[in-house]
Every structure is written in structure tokens, then in C-alpha cells.
Design an enzyme around this catalytic site. Structure first.
Site, PDB file in Angstrom:
ATOM      1  N   GLY A   1       0.572   5.769   0.810  1.00  0.00           N
ATOM      2  CA  GLY A   1      -0.205   6.903   1.280  1.00  0.00           C
ATOM      3  C   GLY A   1       0.576   8.169   1.044  1.00  0.00           C
ATOM      4  O   GLY A   1       1.561   8.179   0.307  1.00  0.00           O
ATOM      5  N   GLY A   2       0.174   9.227   1.705  1.00  0.00           N
ATOM      6  CA  GLY A   2       0.803  10.514   1.506  1.00  0.00           C
ATOM      7  C   GLY A   2       2.255  10.575   1.937  1.00  0.00           C
ATOM      8  O   GLY A   2       3.028  11.372   1.427  1.00  0.00           O
TER       9      GLY A   2
ATOM     10  N   GLY B   1       0.823  -1.193   0.000  1.00  0.00           N
ATOM     11  CA  GLY B   1       0.000   0.000   0.000  1.00  0.00           C
ATOM     12  C   GLY B   1       0.859   1.246   0.000  1.00  0.00           C
ATOM     13  O   GLY B   1       2.074   1.185   0.154  1.00  0.00           O
TER      14      GLY B   1
ATOM     15  N   LYS C   1       8.405  -0.164   5.445  1.00  0.00           N
ATOM     16  CA  LYS C   1       7.798   1.136   5.177  1.00  0.00           C
ATOM     17  C   LYS C   1       8.893   2.075   4.696  1.00  0.00           C
ATOM     18  O   LYS C   1       9.905   2.263   5.367  1.00  0.00           O
ATOM     19  CB  LYS C   1       7.144   1.658   6.457  1.00  0.00           C
ATOM     20  CG  LYS C   1       6.327   2.904   6.298  1.00  0.00           C
ATOM     21  CD  LYS C   1       5.652   3.202   7.643  1.00  0.00           C
ATOM     22  CE  LYS C   1       4.788   4.427   7.598  1.00  0.00           C
ATOM     23  NZ  LYS C   1       4.168   4.691   8.913  1.00  0.00           N
TER      24      LYS C   1
ATOM     25  N   ASP D   1      -2.509  10.178  14.143  1.00  0.00           N
ATOM     26  CA  ASP D   1      -3.194   9.699  12.935  1.00  0.00           C
ATOM     27  C   ASP D   1      -4.022   8.451  13.247  1.00  0.00           C
ATOM     28  O   ASP D   1      -3.937   7.457  12.542  1.00  0.00           O
ATOM     29  CB  ASP D   1      -2.171   9.417  11.833  1.00  0.00           C
ATOM     30  CG  ASP D   1      -2.827   9.278  10.453  1.00  0.00           C
ATOM     31  OD1 ASP D   1      -3.995   9.695  10.297  1.00  0.00           O
ATOM     32  OD2 ASP D   1      -2.169   8.752   9.544  1.00  0.00           O
TER      33      ASP D   1
END
Length: 151
Positions: free
Chosen positions: A8-9, A6, A28, A143
Site C-alpha cells: 500500500g502507500g 500486499g 510489514k 485507518d
């Protein structure tokens, strides 16, 4: 690297095989969209200049600090284990435990948008337990969302 799980920003998460640990891991990569780019077939990222460069450097520092903080919770049953973090290819990476499952958003969707009270309370209490422990160590998550609660 391995397969993309995945993005994301702030980054991309990969599924990979760790030869040293002899297990599947999640990696990550700090790769903030709109600030960096990677030419096809290369490893290093290209950084935009000026204000974007300062934004990248600030985010990179926070990313590494996040990894360092996460290692303090490796024995916590509700927080993912971090095995290693490092800088390479003009960015940084966090090597962590691979969890096979789904996030809370996906789980709710698979249940047609409704969870029973017992399941809901279990998820809420486990999430609150993790947040209580990180807050007790002076860390604020910043978050918390159904997309970031993994089941």
C-alpha cells in the site's frame, strides 16, 4: 524475505518463515511509495532528499510507535499479535502473526456485495470491541476501512 502478500502507500507486507518461532509470520516493511526506492538486488532502500526525507523520518517514527503500541494488545482476540519490530536496511519492520483469510472488502465481494444481518453484526461488534480497547489506551486507529478489517 518471503512472498509479497500486499502493498500500500506506506509499506509492503511479506509472508515468511520465522526460524526462531518455528512458524509462518507476516512482516510489514515501512516502504512509503513515492518517497523511497530500492535498486534491484539490494536490501537497503534509497531515500529521496529534502522534504521527502523529513516525510520519511516522520513516518518511520510513527511506524515504530505503531508497532510498540500493538505489542500491548497481543492477548486481544481481535487484534493481530506483534512478535517483534526492528530497524534494518535503512527502514523498519514489524513481525506479526500471519492470518490466513481475507479482508472485509474481499469477503463482501465474495458474497456478491451482501452480508446477512447476523454476519454483519458479528463483524461490527468485533471491530468495535477492538477499537474500544485501543481507544481506552489513548490510541486512535486513523485507518479503519473494509480493506483493514481482516477476517
Amino acid at each position: 524475505m518471503g512472498n509479497v502478500l500486499g502493498f500500500g502507500g506506506f509499506g509492503i507486507t511479506y509472508k515468511a518463515w520465522d526460524k526462531k518461532l518455528d512458524t509462518v509470520v507476516a512482516i510489514k516493511e515501512y516502504y512509503p511509495s513515492g518517497i523511497v526506492n530500492r535498486p534491484p538486488g539490494t536490501k537497503n532502500i534509497l531515500l529521496f532528499s529534502g522534504k521527502k526525507k523529513k516525510e520519511f523520518e516522520y513516518g518511520l517514527t510513527r511506524f515504530i510507535e505503531e508497532a510498540r503500541n500493538m505489542t500491548n494488545f497481543n492477548s486481544h482476540k481481535n487484534i493481530v499479535n506483534v512478535y517483534e519490530y526492528f530497524e534494518e536496511n535503512s527502514t523498519a519492520y514489524i513481525v506479526m502473526e500471519f492470518l490466513d483469510g481475507c479482508n472485509l472488502s474481499e469477503f463482501i465481494e465474495s458474497a456478491n456485495g451482501k452480508l446477512d444481518i447476523e454476519t454483519s453484526m458479528k463483524i461490527i461488534l468485533n471491530t468495535c470491541n477492538a477499537l474500544k480497547d485501543i481507544h481506552a489506551n489513548g490510541i486512535i486507529h486513523r485507518d479503519v476501512s473494509p480493506d483493514n478489517i481482516f477476517l
